[in-house]
Enzyme design. Structure first.
Site, mmCIF file in Angstrom:
data_model
loop_
_atom_site.group_PDB
_atom_site.id
_atom_site.type_symbol
_atom_site.label_atom_id
_atom_site.label_comp_id
_atom_site.label_asym_id
_atom_site.label_seq_id
_atom_site.Cartn_x
_atom_site.Cartn_y
_atom_site.Cartn_z
ATOM 1 N N HIS A 23 -0.324 -13.876 -0.366
ATOM 2 C CA HIS A 23 -1.140 -14.148 -1.540
ATOM 3 C C HIS A 23 -0.282 -14.780 -2.631
ATOM 4 C CE1 HIS A 23 0.693 -10.593 -3.326
ATOM 5 N NE2 HIS A 23 0.190 -9.806 -2.376
ATOM 6 N N HIS A 26 3.250 -13.515 -3.454
ATOM 7 C CA HIS A 26 4.324 -13.954 -2.564
ATOM 8 C C HIS A 26 4.795 -15.360 -2.943
ATOM 9 C CE1 HIS A 26 2.106 -11.028 0.160
ATOM 10 N NE2 HIS A 26 3.304 -10.487 0.040
ATOM 11 N N CYS A 132 3.102 7.607 1.837
ATOM 12 C CA CYS A 132 2.244 6.447 1.594
ATOM 13 C C CYS A 132 2.601 5.363 2.596
ATOM 14 C CB CYS A 132 2.425 5.924 0.172
ATOM 15 S SG CYS A 132 1.493 4.399 -0.134
ATOM 16 N N CYS A 135 3.493 1.980 0.805
ATOM 17 C CA CYS A 135 4.856 1.893 0.265
ATOM 18 C C CYS A 135 5.910 2.136 1.335
ATOM 19 C CB CYS A 135 5.056 2.914 -0.849
ATOM 20 S SG CYS A 135 4.062 2.630 -2.318
ATOM 21 N N CYS A 149 -1.121 7.722 -4.654
ATOM 22 C CA CYS A 149 0.042 6.839 -4.787
ATOM 23 C C CYS A 149 -0.048 6.062 -6.092
ATOM 24 C CB CYS A 149 0.099 5.868 -3.610
ATOM 25 S SG CYS A 149 1.315 4.541 -3.824
ATOM 26 N N HIS A 152 -0.420 2.098 -5.144
ATOM 27 C CA HIS A 152 -1.606 1.599 -4.446
ATOM 28 C C HIS A 152 -2.892 2.337 -4.817
ATOM 29 C CE1 HIS A 152 1.739 0.272 -1.796
ATOM 30 N NE2 HIS A 152 0.983 -0.784 -1.642
ATOM 31 N N LYS A 307 -3.213 -5.591 -10.788
ATOM 32 C CA LYS A 307 -2.412 -6.029 -9.662
ATOM 33 C C LYS A 307 -3.317 -6.379 -8.485
ATOM 34 C CE LYS A 307 1.044 -4.444 -6.386
ATOM 35 N NZ LYS A 307 1.519 -3.271 -5.673
ATOM 36 N N LYS A 310 -4.446 -3.633 -6.183
ATOM 37 C CA LYS A 310 -5.340 -2.637 -6.760
ATOM 38 C C LYS A 310 -6.704 -3.229 -7.112
ATOM 39 C CE LYS A 310 -1.811 0.425 -8.699
ATOM 40 N NZ LYS A 310 -1.303 1.079 -9.920
#
Length: 531
Positions: A23, A26, A132, A135, A149, A152, A307, A310
Site C-alpha cells: 500500500h 510501503h 498479536c 505484530c 493490540c 492493530h 493509520k 486501522k
C-alpha cells in the site's frame, strides 16, 4: 579519491510481510530510503542500498491458508508485487532480498543464533502470554488498550508453549546509554522517547522461537531443536547482514558496509521501532557485531487521520504511478508527508500539490526559461554577462542550496530538503518575472536579456541537480535539456556549456486540473512525471 578511502553508507528499508499487496505506506518507505541513498551517491559516498520482503511470518501462512494456496506460492506471488512497486517507483536498490529465497539468509540466521547461544544468551523455558499475529510479538498486560493490540486494535491470541528466550535484560542498559548519547540515533522524537521509556522500565527477556506446530512448519528451524522455528523478527533482522556475507565465506561487503566506519541507516516505520532500536542492537551486541548508526523512523500515511491498517481502507500506489507518473507520487510522499511525522493522503491534496507546485511551479519555470532561450539566443546557452545585484542574489541562493539540502538530509528530514529546492524554484520564478527579459528584447537590450537568461539557466541547473535524489526522472530530463555536466562533477556556477543547444520539449509536468483520474480508464495517457 580511491574507493577504499571513500566514506560508506549502508541503507535499508524494513522488509515487510507479504500477507497482502503493498500500500501507499510501503511506497513512502521505499521513496524515503531511495532519496537518502541517491543523495549519498551524488555526494560521492560508496552506497549499498537493500530492500526486500519478510517471507517467514505466520501472517503469511494464515493468508495463504485463507486463499487455499501453498505458503511458498503465496509469498512468491506477493513478494513479486513488492518488487514491482520498487521498479515502478524507480527505486535504485542494489539488491531485493527475500528471506525465503536468498540462499545466504538461512546460514546467516543460523550463525547469529549459534553465536548468541555460545554467548549464553539463549535458554529454553515454558511461557504463557498474549500474542498479536499482526505484530508477531507477545504483549505484556500493561501494554494493551482494553486488552487489545495498541497497533492493530485487535484482540490477542493466548499462547502457552515452551520457547527459546533471549537475555534481553542483559543488554538493556547498554542500549539505553547508546540511544541517550546519540551513538544510536533514533530520529523520530516520539519513537526515541518511547524506546527510552521502555528501556528505563523493567526489561524482560523475550521469546525468540515459536513451536513448529503453531508455525505450520513454515520458517527456519532452531538449530538442534526441530520442535521450534526461529521467531520471525530474529530471522528478519538478520537479513540486514545476511546479504553482506555474514555467516558465509566472503565477508568483504560485511567488512566494508557493516564493520567499517561508515553509516548504517535503517529506514523503518514507527510501529516497528522497538524491534530495531532495542532487540536488534541487543542481538548484535551478543554476537559482537557493530550496530546501526541511525534509525530513520518515518510516520504513517493516514486516511482521514487514521493509520491504513486501522482504517480498514488502503491505497494501492500502482494506479497513482500509472496515471500520474512516479515522480509525482514521489514528490507528494517526500514533501507533503513529513519524514518523521504522520501525514494524511487524499487524491484532492495530491492533485492540488501536483498542479500548484510541479506543473505551475517547476514545470512552468522550465518552460518559460527554455522558451525565452528560443527568442533570445536561438535556443542556445548564452555567454555569462555582467552580473547585476538581482543576478548575484539568485546566484548566492542557488550556490547555498546544496549545503542546505545536505544539512536537512543529515538531520534525516527529507521533506525539509525538498522544500529548500522548491524555495529556489519560487525565487527563480520571481527573478525572471522581475527582470522581465522580454522587455529587454523589445527595447533592443539583447545583452541584458542574455545575461538574465544565463543566470536563470544556471539556477535551473542547480535545481535540476538537487532534485536528483527526490525526482530522478524529472532531474534527468531537465539536465538533458540543459546539456548539463554529470552529477558527479559537483555544484558550480556558469557550468553549462556556452553555445550548446537547449531542448524546450513538452512540459515537465502536465496539469491535472483537479480531475479524478482514478475514475478514468487505465488506457488514458498519464501526465508526464516519469518513472
Amino acid at each position: 579519491m580511491p574507493l577504499a578511502a571513500q566514506k560508506t553508507s549502508y541503507v535499508t528499508t524494513s522488509i515487510p510481510y507479504v500477507n497482502a499487496n503493498p500500500h501507499l505506506g510501503h511506497a513512502l518507505e521505499l521513496c524515503v530510503a531511495d532519496a537518502f541513498a541517491r543523495h549519498r551517491r551524488i555526494r560521492g559516498r560508496r552506497v549499498r542500498f537493500v530492500t526486500g520482503t519478510d517471507d517467514h511470518s505466520l501472517k503469511n501462512v494464515l493468508a495463504a491458508e485463507r486463499a487455499g494456496v501453498p505458503t511458498s506460492a503465496w509469498v512468491a506471488d506477493h513478494a513479486a508485487a513488492f518488487e514491482a512497486l520498487s521498479d515502478a517507483l524507480g527505486i535504485s536498490a542494489d539488491d531485493f532480498q527475500r528471506t525465503s529465497a536468498n540462499p545466504a539468509h538461512a546460514p546467516a540466521v543460523r550463525a547469529l543464533w549459534e553465536t548468541c547461544a555460545h554467548r549464553g544468551d539463549l535458554y529454553r523455558k515454558p511461557y504463557h502470554g498474549r500474542y498479536c499475529v499482526g505484530c508477531e510479538r507477545f504483549y505484556e498486560p500493561e501494554e494493551l488498550n482494553d486488552g487489545r493490540c495498541p497497533e492493530h486494535d485487535a484482540p490477542l491470541e493466548i499462547v502457552e508453549e515452551t520457547n527459546w528466550f533471549f537475555r534481553l535484560s542483559r543488554y538493556a542498559d547498554v542500549v539505553r546509554e547508546a540511544i541517550e548519547s546519540g551513538r544510536l540515533r533514533v530520529v523520530h522524537d516520539g519513537a526515541r522517547e518511547e524506546t527510552l521509556a521502555f528501556l528505563r522500565g523493567p526489561v524482560r527477556d523475550i521469546s525468540v522461537s515459536r513451536s513448529a506446530a503453531r508455525a505450520r512448519g513454515w520458517g527456519l528451524p532452531v538449530p538442534g531443536d526441530a520442535s521450534q522455528v526461529i521467531w520471525v523478527w530474529f530471522d528478519a533482522l538478520c537479513g540486514y547482514i545476511a546479504g553482506l556475507g555474514y555467516g558465509g565465506r566472503d565477508r568483504s561487503r560485511l567488512d566494508t558496509y557493516w564493520c567499517g566506519e561508515g553509516e548504517r541507516v535503517h529506514v523503518i516505520g514507527k510501529g516497528i521501532a522497538r524491534f530495531h532500536a532495542v532487540y536488534w542492537p541487543a542481538f548484535l551486541a551478543s554476537a559482537g557485531l557493530p550496530w546501526p548508526t541511525d534509525l530513520l523512523v518515518h510516520g504513517y500515511v493516514t486516511i482521514d487521520g487514521e493509520k491504513i491498517s486501522k482504517s480498514g481502507r488502503s491505497i494501492d500506489p500502482t494506479p497513482l504511478i500509472v496515471q500520474y507518473g512516479a515522480d509525482a507520487v514521489r514528490y507528494f510522499l517526500l514533501r507533503h508527508i513529513r519524514t518523521a511525522r504522520d501525514g494524511d493522503f487524499s487524491l484532492r491534496r495530491f492533485q492540488q500539490a501536483h498542479d500548484a507546485e510541479l506543473a505551475n511551479g517547476l514545470g512552468n519555470l522550465a518552460s518559460r526559461i527554455l522558451a525565452l532561450a528560443e527568442k533570445v539566443t536561438d535556443g542556445r546557452v548564452p555567454e555569462p554577462g555582467v552580473a547585476l545585484a538581482a543576478d548575484q542574489e539568485l546566484r548566492d541562493s542557488a550556490l547555498a542550496l546544496p549545503s542546505e539540502v545536505d544539512a536537512a538530509v543529515d538531520r534525516l528530514s527529507l521533506d525539509e530538503a525538498l522544500a529548500g529546492v522548491f524555495r529556489l524554484v519560487d525565487a527563480t520564478n520571481r527573478y525572471v518575472t522581475t527582470a522581465a527579459p522580454w522587455e529587454d528584447v523589445r527595447e533592443g537590450r539583447q545583452g541584458r536579456a542574455a545575461a538574465t537568461l544565463r543566470t536563470a539557466l544556471e539556477a535551473l541547473h542547480v535545481i535540476a541537480r538537487e532534485l536528483a535524489p527526490f525526482l530522478p526522472g524529472a532531474s534527468d530530463d531537465l539536465r538533458t535539456r540543459l546539456r548539463a555536466p554529470p552529477l558527479e562533477g559537483g555544484v558550480g556556477w556558469n557550468v553549462l556549456p556556452t553555445g550548446a543547444p537547449l531542448t524546450r520539449g513538452a512540459p515537465l509536468f502536465g496539469r491535472i486540473g483537479g480531475r479524478d483520474w482514478s475514475r478514468d480508464s487505465g488506457t488514458r495517457a498519464a501526465p508526464r512525471g516519469r518513472a
